[in-house]
Design an enzyme around this catalytic site. Sequence first.
Site, short mmCIF file in Angstrom:
data_model
loop_
_atom_site.label_atom_id
_atom_site.label_comp_id
_atom_site.label_asym_id
_atom_site.label_seq_id
_atom_site.Cartn_x
_atom_site.Cartn_y
_atom_site.Cartn_z
N CYS A 27 -28.74 -6.95 -17.93
CA CYS A 27 -29.17 -7.02 -19.33
C CYS A 27 -28.10 -7.75 -20.17
O CYS A 27 -27.97 -8.96 -20.06
CB CYS A 27 -29.52 -5.65 -19.85
SG CYS A 27 -30.70 -5.72 -21.19
N HIS A 36 -33.42 -3.61 -16.04
CA HIS A 36 -32.49 -2.57 -15.56
C HIS A 36 -32.91 -2.07 -14.18
O HIS A 36 -33.62 -1.07 -14.08
CB HIS A 36 -32.48 -1.39 -16.54
CG HIS A 36 -31.86 -1.73 -17.85
ND1 HIS A 36 -30.53 -1.50 -18.12
CD2 HIS A 36 -32.38 -2.31 -18.95
CE1 HIS A 36 -30.26 -1.91 -19.35
NE2 HIS A 36 -31.37 -2.41 -19.88
N GLU A 60 -31.22 -0.47 -12.16
CA GLU A 60 -30.62 0.84 -11.88
C GLU A 60 -31.59 1.99 -12.16
O GLU A 60 -31.42 3.08 -11.63
CB GLU A 60 -29.31 1.01 -12.66
CG GLU A 60 -29.41 1.22 -14.17
CD GLU A 60 -29.51 -0.07 -14.98
OE1 GLU A 60 -29.93 -1.10 -14.42
OE2 GLU A 60 -29.18 -0.04 -16.19
#
Length: 536
Positions: free
Chosen positions: A383, A509, A511
Amino acid sequence: MSPTRYIFVTGGVTSSLGKGIISSSIAKLLVARGFSVTIQKLDPYINIDPGTLNPYEHGECFVTDDGAETDLDLGHYERFSNVPTSQANNVTTGVIYQSVITKERKGEFLGETVQVIPHITDEIKYRIKLLAKRKPYDFIITEIGGTVGDIESLPFIEAVRQLRWELGKNCVVVHLTLVPYLAAAGELKTKPTQHSVKTLLESGVQPDIIVCRCDKHITEGIRHKIALFCNVAPTSVIECIDVETIYDVPIQMRQENLDVEILRKTDMPTETKPDLTDWEQFLFAMKHPAGEVNIGLVGKYVELKDAYKSINESFIHAGTMNGVRVRIQTFHSEFINDTNVEEKLGNLDGVLVAPGFGERGIEGKITAIRFVREKGIPFFGICLGMQCAVIEFGRNVLGLKGAHSTEFDRSTPYPVIDMMEMQKKISGLGGTMRLGSYPCRLVPGSKVTTIYKTENIQERHRHRFEFNNEYLEKYTAAGMVPVGINEKDNLVEIIEIPDHPWFVGVQFHPEFKSTVAQPHPLFVSFVKAAKDYAGR
Ligand code: GLN
């Protein structure tokens, strides 16, 4: 189909005992027995969601597929159970009050006085049951944020009291407490647990199961004492001793029969055994790595344990897949400059530049990226990390002096990162970013297509700014290539430098989608690249 069972998880004595991990572990054990399960978190604060909170408050803000900005515990729920959560899985006092007040303004209460009981508690109960209306779950686990006795969580506890009464056998309350060891006395102490259960009883809630967080084993004597003073059977007193990793907790809770206690109390079958084979293999691999890689995490909240929670966990999943332990070294971006960058990052096997907002520490991130780009050290930008990579490349490769994101410099001569068109008309801050899952098409032949093994992906977003397409050709010609595009809105979602060993920046994202069962392919590939770099 039998009715949905409700499991409430409350906490006493102190915060940070790990209600989220216990809730996630219960979910894991029930999913492993073949039950359909979801978990929700009720947060007692007045913010509508944690989206507007800074990481100093409650750590990372986790984002769901449907674009909810939620408490980081939802990340644990997903990582453990591998079941995606949604907007409805995180409810705050703010949401409850907003909804009740909106109804009041519309006249929906027909002239009644609007009160905490029954209006607020009815709204809480409605939100707890809402998940079952959408999908027929066997179990809904509801974690009540805060600690019993807190003024602000009283309406939630009252809703639990009412639901217990309404649901009868289809409800179980698990209370997590602390059993401290007093070195001077040489003993574990049960009094805080007794007091905590009494506090819960004052609100009319008798816990069914007491999970005791401790750092020494609970003796049979202590177990019986807690059972006696807290009105539960000794088998309902569950030891939860400190373990090496949070991923040990489901196994530990299985050994302590927490799942069986819950099933018995809710009249559910106990014959089937949970299938934890994959989980155990993961744990074994995680604890027996063949080597180690050193990865630098560059961000401005690195001193906070929970600020980059999902990134840290994704590295655990990806390291395990690669048979290595990922040692994360953190670097505060504000303190990285041209003079010290070599000394700080020179010995690393890979560098991840973290997501973020605001100008503080930006130049340090850019300096770090220049260093790893030029040295050929594997780089992963997430990001804001990707945006910084674009700025760095613009300034140092394309010679666009003063290139920047308009988030930090509105009058930059080269706005290589600019606010998305759709964001320009928005004024409020809460829930207004580009949030949640969006499709992205990968360019055939790119590194990321090989990594994902598909050309169509869905990833979660949380941003307002984006790559400025006016510069697309210049970047591509110079070797920073857009390789993932959101075709509907024509947004660059991924860039890579094909000439670099591993240089990938993503606007989304990844993650938030890494779980124990499905480690994220980008993290797995990045750690592999770090491993290759270390062994070069
Ligand atoms: N501040 C940047 C934006 O809003 C990046 C956000 C992020 O890293 N999540 O676009």
